[in-house]
Design an enzyme around this catalytic site. Structure first.
Site: not given
Ligand code: BGP
Length: 489
Positions: A193, A387
């Site tokens: 990201e 993701e």
């Molecule tokens: C993204 C990140 C991840 C992940 C995901 C979900 O921004 O790349 O590392 O964690 O979000 O976010 P969260 O864990 O806060 O629900």
């Protein structure tokens, strides 16, 4: 399914994605150095809320965390103990039929302080074992070189990626990885990201707040250094592993206008430029777009671009664009008038047509089709969804089972829209769901924000057996992969 459905390609990379700081644990084993992620403590009074991660990015809080036994709990130090249980976990991924598994390498396992001349052999051996275990099951590793954590040593000695020297340290690290794992790893992502560099600079670029006077200026300069690092890594990867593919990654933001008032529509274009296009434009097209030059000039942001940088950016662009996608938001020309709700990396305007997750993230499968079309139209290069998923506070029933139909529904709707995007003509090469096994949340530091097909018996305080339990979605995803996405029911 109707015959008009084109379906996922034969080589479609189905799988799951995690990051080292959220899964590994073993924070002080085998010579690993400090990561800033080790210093973010659990805040019990913030249950089901995004915590302000940026609050932790000060020298004082980082130092406080170095005092072991200070009575605080730091969840990312233990992760879900993948460091010791990777074989069991990978066997479960293999049982689901994963073709691909995305994880990151913990930079401070390889270079504990970040600026050593030679790498830590024990750290390298851990990833040898993980990669070999994946290959044993024909699972393609997709490696993120840097997922939100540069060694704390580099943040203390320098100012993270705000300082140009860190590009050299990054390149030494990246070269070691390509040389060591290049025979087995053919898919790479440079930074997770990367569009966080200008919005959440301390986190994404490793800049401690007390070390800079103007964080916006630091963010744009750091972003430039990360662009250069991205291109130099592409160059190095092509030299070391000619048959590999190396992509860049952004958080995919779908931003709708709050109304059809042309001013709102124009604002949604501006937000899309700033949040999505800027990063993709530099790394996929190889040059700074005019709108960002105008923005920097109007806002007094001056970045240093060294001789040769522009040539490097244009010569080495990414092979594919990877993106995360969880939710969408709305915007307006009068931003103060819109109601906000939380989302990935930042909050956004509320959309009355959408439901939200328990954490306020707006569920919008069509928004995924939308952003895939947007990005593919612009770059005409493969996209990789690395993701996507639903964070949910799953509860075991009296039979110790989890019936997570809500997760199946979420993923089914999103995969149908991925399929629609493919039918629209978008080239999507893979889908790795976020957190195929429950892990520590990045944004809330909770264990109870669970994304997995596999439940982990561990609570927000790190208590529990850590046993792994298959949820209903485990069997559902197995079937999806087996039928190559034909059967999503
Ligand atoms: C993204 C990140 C991840 C992940 C995901 C979900 O921004 O790349 O590392 O964690 O979000 O976010 P969260 O864990 O806060 O629900």
């Amino acid at each position: 399914m109707s015959n008009s459905r084109l379906g996922f390609g034969d080589d479609f990379l189905w799988g799951g994605a995690v990051s080292a700081p959220q899964i590994e644990g073993g924070f002080n084993e085998d010579g690993r150095g400090w990561s800033p992620m080790d210093m973010i403590e659990y805040e019990p009074d913030k249950e089901k809320q995004q915590i302000d991660l940026l609050d932790f990015y000060t020298t004082e809080r980082m130092n406080a965390g170095k005092e072991l036994d200070n009575g605080k709990f730091y969840p990312k130090r233990i992760g879900i103990d993948f460091y010791h249980r990777y074989q069991e976990d990978i066997a479960l991924f293999a049982e689901m039929g994963f073709k691909c598994f995305r994880t990151s390498i913990s930079w401070s396992r390889i270079f504990p302080n970040g600026d050593e001349e030679t790498p830590n052999e024990e750290g390298l051996q851990f990833y040898d074992k993980v990669i070999d275990e994946l290959k044993k099951y024909d699972i393609e590793p997709l490696i993120t070189i840097c997922h939100g954590e540069i060694p704390l040593g580099l943040m203390e000695k320098y100012r993270g990626f705000y300082d140009r020297e860190v590009v050299d340290h990054f390149m030494r690290y990246a070269k070691v990885l390509f040389e060591r794992y290049g025979d087995r790893v053919k898919h790479w992502i440079t930074f997770n990201e990367q569009n966080g560099a200008t919005t959440v600079t301390p986190l994404a670029a490793g800049v401690l707040k007390d070390k800079v006077e103007d964080m916006q200026q630091a963010g744009y300069q750091a972003a430039h250094h990360m662009f250069v690092a991205n291109s130099l890594a592409i160059k190095q990867c092509r030299e070391t592993i000619p048959d590999a593919k190396i992509g860049c990654m952004i958080a995919g933001f779908t931003v709708y206008p709050a109304t059809c008032n042309p001013n709102d529509v124009f604002q949604s274009l501006v937000d899309t430029q700033m949040e999505n296009y800027f990063y993709g434009d530099v790394m996929m097209r190889g040059y700074y777009p005019s709108y960002i030059k105008r923005y920097m000039a109007q806002n007094g942001i001056h970045i240093e671009i060294q001789d040769g940088d522009k040539e490097i950016l244009s010569a080495y662009t990414s092979d594919f664009l990877a993106l995360s996608y969880y939710c969408s938001s709305v915007t307006s020309a009068n931003k103060e008038e819109i109601e906000l709700t939380s989302g990935n990396l930042m909050s956004g305007g509320k959309n009355p047509y959408l439901k939200t997750s328990e954490w306020g993230w707006q569920i919008d499968p069509v928004g995924l089709r939308y952003v895939l079309n947007l990005l593919y139209d612009r770059y005409q290069k493969p996209l990789f969804i690395v993701e996507n998923g639903l964070g949910y506070d799953d509860k075991l029933d009296s039979n110790n089972e989890i019936h997570d139909q809500y997760r199946i529904d979420y993923m089914k709707q999103h995969l149908l829209e991925v399929n629609n995007a493919i039918n629209d003509g978008v080239e999507v090469i893979g889908y790795t769901s976020w957190g195929p096994i429950d892990i520590i949340s990045m944004g809330t530091n909770e264990m109870t924000k669970r994304y997995g097909f596999i439940y982990v018996d561990q609570d927000n305080h790190g208590r529990g057996t850590k046993n792994r339990i298959k949820k209903d979605s485990f069997y559902w995803y197995k079937k999806v992969i087996k039928t190559n996405g034909e059967d999503l029911d």
